[in-house]
Design an enzyme around this catalytic site. Structure first.
Site, PDB file in Angstrom:
ATOM      1  N   ASN A 162     -55.318  60.544  86.489  1.00  0.00           N
ATOM      2  CA  ASN A 162     -56.608  59.881  86.303  1.00  0.00           C
ATOM      3  C   ASN A 162     -57.130  59.801  84.877  1.00  0.00           C
ATOM      4  OD1 ASN A 162     -57.058  59.127  89.083  1.00  0.00           O
ATOM      5  ND2 ASN A 162     -57.504  60.994  89.765  1.00  0.00           N
ATOM      6  N   ARG A 195     -47.689  71.406 106.213  1.00  0.00           N
ATOM      7  CA  ARG A 195     -47.390  71.713 104.909  1.00  0.00           C
ATOM      8  C   ARG A 195     -47.430  73.236 104.646  1.00  0.00           C
ATOM      9  NH1 ARG A 195     -50.574  70.549  99.225  1.00  0.00           N
ATOM     10  NH2 ARG A 195     -48.955  71.891  97.966  1.00  0.00           N
ATOM     11  N   HIS A 228     -45.048  72.697  94.520  1.00  0.00           N
ATOM     12  CA  HIS A 228     -45.258  71.280  94.443  1.00  0.00           C
ATOM     13  C   HIS A 228     -43.918  70.483  94.973  1.00  0.00           C
ATOM     14  CE1 HIS A 228     -48.584  72.254  91.329  1.00  0.00           C
ATOM     15  NE2 HIS A 228     -49.303  72.337  92.496  1.00  0.00           N
ATOM     16  N   GLU A 258     -48.383  63.494  99.139  1.00  0.00           N
ATOM     17  CA  GLU A 258     -47.778  64.608  99.920  1.00  0.00           C
ATOM     18  C   GLU A 258     -47.983  64.059 101.120  1.00  0.00           C
ATOM     19  OE1 GLU A 258     -49.790  66.842  97.051  1.00  0.00           O
ATOM     20  OE2 GLU A 258     -48.085  68.325  96.877  1.00  0.00           O
ATOM     21  N   ASN A 308     -52.550  70.395 106.736  1.00  0.00           N
ATOM     22  CA  ASN A 308     -52.279  71.739 105.609  1.00  0.00           C
ATOM     23  C   ASN A 308     -53.482  72.454 105.759  1.00  0.00           C
ATOM     24  OD1 ASN A 308     -52.216  72.743 103.091  1.00  0.00           O
ATOM     25  ND2 ASN A 308     -52.662  70.804 101.942  1.00  0.00           N
ATOM     26  N   ARG A 357     -55.889  79.086  86.715  1.00  0.00           N
ATOM     27  CA  ARG A 357     -55.139  80.101  86.613  1.00  0.00           C
ATOM     28  C   ARG A 357     -54.205  80.258  85.301  1.00  0.00           C
ATOM     29  NH1 ARG A 357     -51.510  77.528  91.307  1.00  0.00           N
ATOM     30  NH2 ARG A 357     -53.322  77.029  92.489  1.00  0.00           N
TER      31      ARG A 357
HETATM   32  P1  ADP Z   1     -55.287  70.013  93.831  1.00  0.00           P
HETATM   33  O1  ADP Z   1     -54.263  70.872  92.899  1.00  0.00           O
HETATM   34  O2  ADP Z   1     -56.274  70.726  94.211  1.00  0.00           O
HETATM   35  O3  ADP Z   1     -54.862  69.111  94.762  1.00  0.00           O
HETATM   36  P2  ADP Z   1     -55.942  67.484  92.395  1.00  0.00           P
HETATM   37  O4  ADP Z   1     -54.472  67.062  92.300  1.00  0.00           O
HETATM   38  O5  ADP Z   1     -56.990  66.803  93.177  1.00  0.00           O
HETATM   39  O6  ADP Z   1     -56.011  69.184  92.605  1.00  0.00           O
HETATM   40  O7  ADP Z   1     -56.793  67.687  90.756  1.00  0.00           O
HETATM   41  C1  ADP Z   1     -57.734  68.017  90.761  1.00  0.00           C
HETATM   42  C2  ADP Z   1     -58.073  67.973  88.863  1.00  0.00           C
HETATM   43  O8  ADP Z   1     -58.069  66.618  88.731  1.00  0.00           O
HETATM   44  C3  ADP Z   1     -59.414  68.486  88.764  1.00  0.00           C
HETATM   45  O9  ADP Z   1     -59.282  69.335  87.537  1.00  0.00           O
HETATM   46  C4  ADP Z   1     -60.193  67.212  88.482  1.00  0.00           C
HETATM   47  O10 ADP Z   1     -61.010  67.293  87.329  1.00  0.00           O
HETATM   48  C5  ADP Z   1     -59.176  66.381  87.823  1.00  0.00           C
HETATM   49  N1  ADP Z   1     -59.515  64.957  87.753  1.00  0.00           N
HETATM   50  C6  ADP Z   1     -59.940  64.131  88.816  1.00  0.00           C
HETATM   51  N2  ADP Z   1     -60.288  62.820  88.381  1.00  0.00           N
HETATM   52  C7  ADP Z   1     -59.958  63.046  86.982  1.00  0.00           C
HETATM   53  C8  ADP Z   1     -60.317  62.008  85.855  1.00  0.00           C
HETATM   54  N3  ADP Z   1     -60.891  60.817  85.906  1.00  0.00           N
HETATM   55  N4  ADP Z   1     -60.193  62.715  84.711  1.00  0.00           N
HETATM   56  C9  ADP Z   1     -59.887  63.950  84.307  1.00  0.00           C
HETATM   57  N5  ADP Z   1     -59.662  64.662  85.260  1.00  0.00           N
HETATM   58  C10 ADP Z   1     -59.723  64.409  86.497  1.00  0.00           C
END
Ligand code: ADP
Length: 406
Positions: A333, A88, A177, A383, A6, A238
């Site tokens: 999460n 990707r 996505h 992914e 990526n 965004r």
């Molecule tokens: P990307 O789009 O960059 O791939 P991710 O899918 O890794 O991003 O998501 C990043 C987001 O996930 C961030 O806003 C982060 O705060 C949130 N995040 C990760 N763990 C938690 C958690 N335990 N609770 C709330 N938000 C979370």
């Protein structure tokens, strides 16, 4: 072995897989960063993570270093151990509907699409050309974030603007996505035991970038991101959908051109812009719990918009829905966000199982109560695995073709 790549304009993320008894095992993963600046390489393998400073004047040098380092760490014996490389790529225009083996024509399409994805496609193309030089024997495969959404019907992808904007300038909804949505669709078929071509799903991919998709009969029917990944939901930085007149108005107010205002909508808006605090949902949640004013406003706006789009997507599907799925960083999460979104959907008759929503899980979990009108799931997206699987599929079919010729 298959390498999944990526690549952006200044970084190359990678994950190395090995096929072990029909399964894909992660051997190593890492990132080459600050390409064009000072440069560093991080590799995690066998539970150990190391970072080295390097001089990366360009992507080619970074790729050479990645491969040499994998060899030095004895994760590969020789570069040609890597037989397939899956890339990707964000944008494939309306010409690409599935993963493909990279040839001159594919590269032309990626190049053409750079006009539509100037921040993403050039980095992918440079990496492709670098890997072609470093491991010329490998089969190179491209998988596109837009491809999965090419099944969206015209009435859903068209904007209510002069039709010639679509005909002559490719202005339409592309959606992003897609690799994640494809993975989730495949996984949900496995989880529910229902054939994927019969599955109706609403999938919320809530990461830094975020979108919701309506998957009808196993294919994308609509999604919230649009011509660019700026559209739809409110995200980390965004804005998502806003009144388009704000652009010209704020350009005049701030004495900025339209590109500069668009940049603010991409990088200084969303959770960050509204909270004046952070783009990270964990920070926003903490402040919301304390009742801090702007982060709480950002939290509530985020939840409201996500809920509204879920209703839109339910309406799009217009027939019984097999599951509402939460995925990506926030979706996977944050029990709190999932709960808040569900509470903002009073008309869908959704019922969460509170314990299940808070329990730790491995790959997926069902988090709705039996009384919920639509079952609700959390599913970890993957992914990289999706790209590795598709790369192997194409390598296998290529080998079959070669064998048939022999
Ligand atoms: P990307 O789009 O960059 O791939 P991710 O899918 O890794 O991003 O998501 C990043 C987001 O996930 C961030 O806003 C982060 O705060 C949130 N995040 C990760 N763990 C938690 C958690 N335990 N609770 C709330 N938000 C979370």
């Amino acid at each position: 072995m298959v390498l999944v790549v990526n690549s952006g304009s200044s970084s190359i993320k990678f994950r190395l897989y090995k096929v072990v008894q029909g399964h894909l095992e992660i051997i190593a993963e890492g990132i080459a960063e600050r390409i064009g600046l000072d440069g560093s390489l991080t590799i995690k393998a066998n539970g150990i993570k190391d970072t080295w400073q390097h001089d990366f004047p360009n992507h080619l040098r970074a790729v050479e270093t990645i491969i040499a380092s994998l060899q030095n760490l004895q994760l590969i014996n020789k570069p040609t151990d890597i037989e397939g490389i899956g890339f990707r790529v964000v944008h494939g225009t309306n010409k690409i509907t599935k993963p493909i083996i990279i040839d001159q024509e594919t590269k032309m399409i990626i190049k053409e699409a750079a006009k539509l994805a100037p921040l993403h496609n050039p980095g992918a193309l440079i990496a492709i050309e670098a890997f072609e030089k470093v491991i010329p024997q490998a089969t190179l495969v491209a998988q596109f974030d837009t491809a999965f959404h090419q099944t969206i019907p015209e009435v859903n992808f068209i904007y209510p603007v002069p039709y010639e904007w679509y005909q002559n300038h490719q202005v339409r909804k592309y959606g992003f996505h897609g690799i994640s949505y494809q993975f989730i669709t495949q996984k949900m078929a496995e989880i529910t035991g229902k054939a994927s071509h019969k599955l109706n799903l609403i999938v919320c991919h809530l990461g830094n970038g975020a979108s919701v998709a309506a998957i009808k009969k196993g294919v994308s029917f609509d999604t919230t991101m649009g011509f660019t990944p700026l559209a739809g939901l409110m995200m980390g930085t965004r804005s998502g959908n806003i009144d388009p007149s704000i652009l010209a108005y704020m350009g005049k107010e701030l004495n900025l051109n339209l590109d500069e205002v668009t940049d603010l909508l991409n990088k200084k808006s969303g959770l960050l812009g509204l909270s004046q605090f952070s783009s990270d949902m964990r920070d926003i949640e903490n402040e919301w719990k304390k009742g801090t004013k702007l982060p709480s406003l950002a939290y509530e706006k985020y939840v409201q918009i996500a809920a509204d789009f879920i209703v839109t997507m339910a309406n799009r599907i217009g027939e019984p829905i097999d599951a509402l799925v939460f995925t990506a960083g926030i979706g996977e999460n944050s029990p709190l966000i999932r709960q808040s979104i569900i509470m903002n959907l009073p008309l869908l008759n959704l019922v969460l199982d509170n314990n299940a929503n808070h329990e730790k899980y491995q790959e997926w979990s069902k988090i709705s109560a039996p009384t919920s009108k639509i079952p609700i799931y959390v599913v970890r997206t993957n992914e990289e695995l999706m790209i590795a699987q598709e790369t192997i599929k194409l390598m296998t079919s290529q080998n079959k073709k070669l064998n048939n010729l022999v």
